[in-house]
Design a protein around this motif. Sequence first.
Motif, PDB file in Angstrom:
ATOM      1  N   UNK A   1      52.480 -84.892 -58.986  1.00  0.00           N
ATOM      2  CA  UNK A   1      53.694 -84.867 -59.811  1.00  0.00           C
ATOM      3  C   UNK A   1      53.866 -86.212 -60.524  1.00  0.00           C
ATOM      4  N   UNK A   2      53.658 -87.302 -59.790  1.00  0.00           N
ATOM      5  CA  UNK A   2      53.772 -88.629 -60.396  1.00  0.00           C
ATOM      6  C   UNK A   2      52.737 -88.810 -61.507  1.00  0.00           C
ATOM      7  N   UNK A   3      51.525 -88.332 -61.264  1.00  0.00           N
ATOM      8  CA  UNK A   3      50.460 -88.430 -62.278  1.00  0.00           C
ATOM      9  C   UNK A   3      50.825 -87.606 -63.522  1.00  0.00           C
ATOM     10  N   UNK A   4      51.344 -86.419 -63.298  1.00  0.00           N
ATOM     11  CA  UNK A   4      51.744 -85.558 -64.420  1.00  0.00           C
ATOM     12  C   UNK A   4      52.898 -86.196 -65.201  1.00  0.00           C
ATOM     13  N   UNK A   5      53.839 -86.804 -64.484  1.00  0.00           N
ATOM     14  CA  UNK A   5      54.942 -87.497 -65.168  1.00  0.00           C
ATOM     15  C   UNK A   5      54.417 -88.642 -66.027  1.00  0.00           C
ATOM     16  N   UNK A   6      53.458 -89.381 -65.500  1.00  0.00           N
ATOM     17  CA  UNK A   6      52.858 -90.475 -66.277  1.00  0.00           C
ATOM     18  C   UNK A   6      52.136 -89.931 -67.515  1.00  0.00           C
ATOM     19  N   UNK A   7      51.431 -88.811 -67.351  1.00  0.00           N
ATOM     20  CA  UNK A   7      50.754 -88.186 -68.485  1.00  0.00           C
ATOM     21  C   UNK A   7      51.768 -87.738 -69.546  1.00  0.00           C
ATOM     22  N   UNK A   8      52.875 -87.170 -69.085  1.00  0.00           N
ATOM     23  CA  UNK A   8      53.917 -86.714 -70.013  1.00  0.00           C
ATOM     24  C   UNK A   8      54.517 -87.892 -70.767  1.00  0.00           C
ATOM     25  N   UNK A   9      54.773 -88.967 -70.056  1.00  0.00           N
ATOM     26  CA  UNK A   9      55.321 -90.174 -70.700  1.00  0.00           C
ATOM     27  C   UNK A   9      54.344 -90.700 -71.745  1.00  0.00           C
ATOM     28  N   UNK A  10      53.062 -90.708 -71.412  1.00  0.00           N
ATOM     29  CA  UNK A  10      52.036 -91.173 -72.344  1.00  0.00           C
ATOM     30  C   UNK A  10      51.964 -90.259 -73.573  1.00  0.00           C
ATOM     31  N   UNK A  11      52.034 -88.954 -73.360  1.00  0.00           N
ATOM     32  CA  UNK A  11      52.014 -88.010 -74.483  1.00  0.00           C
ATOM     33  C   UNK A  11      53.231 -88.220 -75.386  1.00  0.00           C
ATOM     34  N   UNK A  12      54.398 -88.422 -74.791  1.00  0.00           N
ATOM     35  CA  UNK A  12      55.613 -88.683 -75.572  1.00  0.00           C
ATOM     36  C   UNK A  12      55.473 -89.972 -76.381  1.00  0.00           C
ATOM     37  N   UNK A  13      54.906 -91.007 -75.747  1.00  0.00           N
ATOM     38  CA  UNK A  13      54.700 -92.281 -76.447  1.00  0.00           C
ATOM     39  C   UNK A  13      53.766 -92.098 -77.629  1.00  0.00           C
ATOM     40  N   UNK A  14      52.699 -91.315 -77.428  1.00  0.00           N
ATOM     41  CA  UNK A  14      51.753 -91.062 -78.516  1.00  0.00           C
ATOM     42  C   UNK A  14      52.425 -90.324 -79.679  1.00  0.00           C
ATOM     43  N   UNK A  15      53.275 -89.368 -79.338  1.00  0.00           N
ATOM     44  CA  UNK A  15      53.998 -88.626 -80.381  1.00  0.00           C
ATOM     45  C   UNK A  15      54.931 -89.557 -81.150  1.00  0.00           C
ATOM     46  N   UNK A  16      55.646 -90.396 -80.424  1.00  0.00           N
ATOM     47  CA  UNK A  16      56.562 -91.345 -81.071  1.00  0.00           C
ATOM     48  C   UNK A  16      55.785 -92.313 -81.954  1.00  0.00           C
ATOM     49  N   UNK A  17      54.675 -92.839 -81.446  1.00  0.00           N
ATOM     50  CA  UNK A  17      53.843 -93.758 -82.239  1.00  0.00           C
ATOM     51  C   UNK A  17      53.333 -93.085 -83.506  1.00  0.00           C
ATOM     52  N   UNK A  18      52.884 -91.837 -83.368  1.00  0.00           N
ATOM     53  CA  UNK A  18      52.379 -91.093 -84.523  1.00  0.00           C
ATOM     54  C   UNK A  18      53.485 -90.900 -85.557  1.00  0.00           C
ATOM     55  N   UNK A  19      54.664 -90.494 -85.111  1.00  0.00           N
ATOM     56  CA  UNK A  19      55.785 -90.280 -86.033  1.00  0.00           C
ATOM     57  C   UNK A  19      56.166 -91.584 -86.747  1.00  0.00           C
TER      58      UNK A  19
ATOM     59  N   UNK B   1      55.096 -77.087 -60.040  1.00  0.00           N
ATOM     60  CA  UNK B   1      55.899 -77.923 -59.131  1.00  0.00           C
ATOM     61  C   UNK B   1      56.926 -77.068 -58.391  1.00  0.00           C
ATOM     62  N   UNK B   2      57.578 -76.145 -59.103  1.00  0.00           N
ATOM     63  CA  UNK B   2      58.581 -75.282 -58.474  1.00  0.00           C
ATOM     64  C   UNK B   2      57.959 -74.337 -57.443  1.00  0.00           C
ATOM     65  N   UNK B   3      56.699 -74.005 -57.667  1.00  0.00           N
ATOM     66  CA  UNK B   3      55.995 -73.136 -56.726  1.00  0.00           C
ATOM     67  C   UNK B   3      55.431 -73.926 -55.539  1.00  0.00           C
ATOM     68  N   UNK B   4      55.598 -75.245 -55.571  1.00  0.00           N
ATOM     69  CA  UNK B   4      55.109 -76.081 -54.488  1.00  0.00           C
ATOM     70  C   UNK B   4      53.613 -76.279 -54.506  1.00  0.00           C
TER      71      UNK B   4
ATOM     72  N   UNK C   1      52.696 -78.238 -71.851  1.00  0.00           N
ATOM     73  CA  UNK C   1      52.330 -79.119 -70.732  1.00  0.00           C
ATOM     74  C   UNK C   1      53.480 -79.187 -69.717  1.00  0.00           C
ATOM     75  N   UNK C   2      54.712 -79.404 -70.233  1.00  0.00           N
ATOM     76  CA  UNK C   2      55.885 -79.457 -69.348  1.00  0.00           C
ATOM     77  C   UNK C   2      56.060 -78.141 -68.599  1.00  0.00           C
ATOM     78  N   UNK C   3      56.054 -77.044 -69.345  1.00  0.00           N
ATOM     79  CA  UNK C   3      56.318 -75.730 -68.744  1.00  0.00           C
ATOM     80  C   UNK C   3      55.290 -75.377 -67.668  1.00  0.00           C
ATOM     81  N   UNK C   4      54.022 -75.596 -67.989  1.00  0.00           N
ATOM     82  CA  UNK C   4      52.965 -75.250 -67.047  1.00  0.00           C
ATOM     83  C   UNK C   4      53.099 -76.043 -65.748  1.00  0.00           C
ATOM     84  N   UNK C   5      53.327 -77.336 -65.871  1.00  0.00           N
ATOM     85  CA  UNK C   5      53.404 -78.177 -64.675  1.00  0.00           C
ATOM     86  C   UNK C   5      54.726 -78.024 -63.940  1.00  0.00           C
ATOM     87  N   UNK C   6      55.798 -77.731 -64.675  1.00  0.00           N
ATOM     88  CA  UNK C   6      57.087 -77.496 -64.024  1.00  0.00           C
ATOM     89  C   UNK C   6      57.004 -76.252 -63.147  1.00  0.00           C
ATOM     90  N   UNK C   7      56.350 -75.221 -63.653  1.00  0.00           N
ATOM     91  CA  UNK C   7      56.165 -73.975 -62.899  1.00  0.00           C
ATOM     92  C   UNK C   7      55.374 -74.243 -61.613  1.00  0.00           C
TER      93      UNK C   7
END
Length: 113
Positions: free
Chosen positions: A24-42, A14-17, A6-12
């Motif tokens: 970008x803000x929406x993708x960052x929020x999605x990434x934060x949510x995914x990280x939170x879900x991973x932490x909660x699961x662990x 973003x770099x390509x404009x 997810x990071x790699x695809x969206x970073x690419x």
Amino acid sequence: MDLQTFYNRNDKKAKQGLLSEVQIAEIQNQAIEKERQIIDFREFETMKIEDEAHLLLEEITLRIEDHAQLFSRKNGIDILLVKTAGGLITYIESSLDVTGEFITFVIKMDEEK
């Protein structure tokens, strides 16, 4: 899709404009949510494993105590010492138990201070 992909695809993109600031803000929020879900699961899985381990250790300890008592009685043993994480005494003949007297002594000593 895993988080790294997810990071790699969206970073690419973003770099390509190819992404707006809003995207970008929406993708960052999605990434934060995914990280939170991973932490909660662990955390949930870790707690579940710790609870299971605690129950198994408790069961093993109780079985050892039962067997120690039976073994001691069969063999005329008054005190059976076994080195464990929780202490040393696995079995003690009830006539040798001085817990009540010791508690009374400790209370009396504290009152005298």
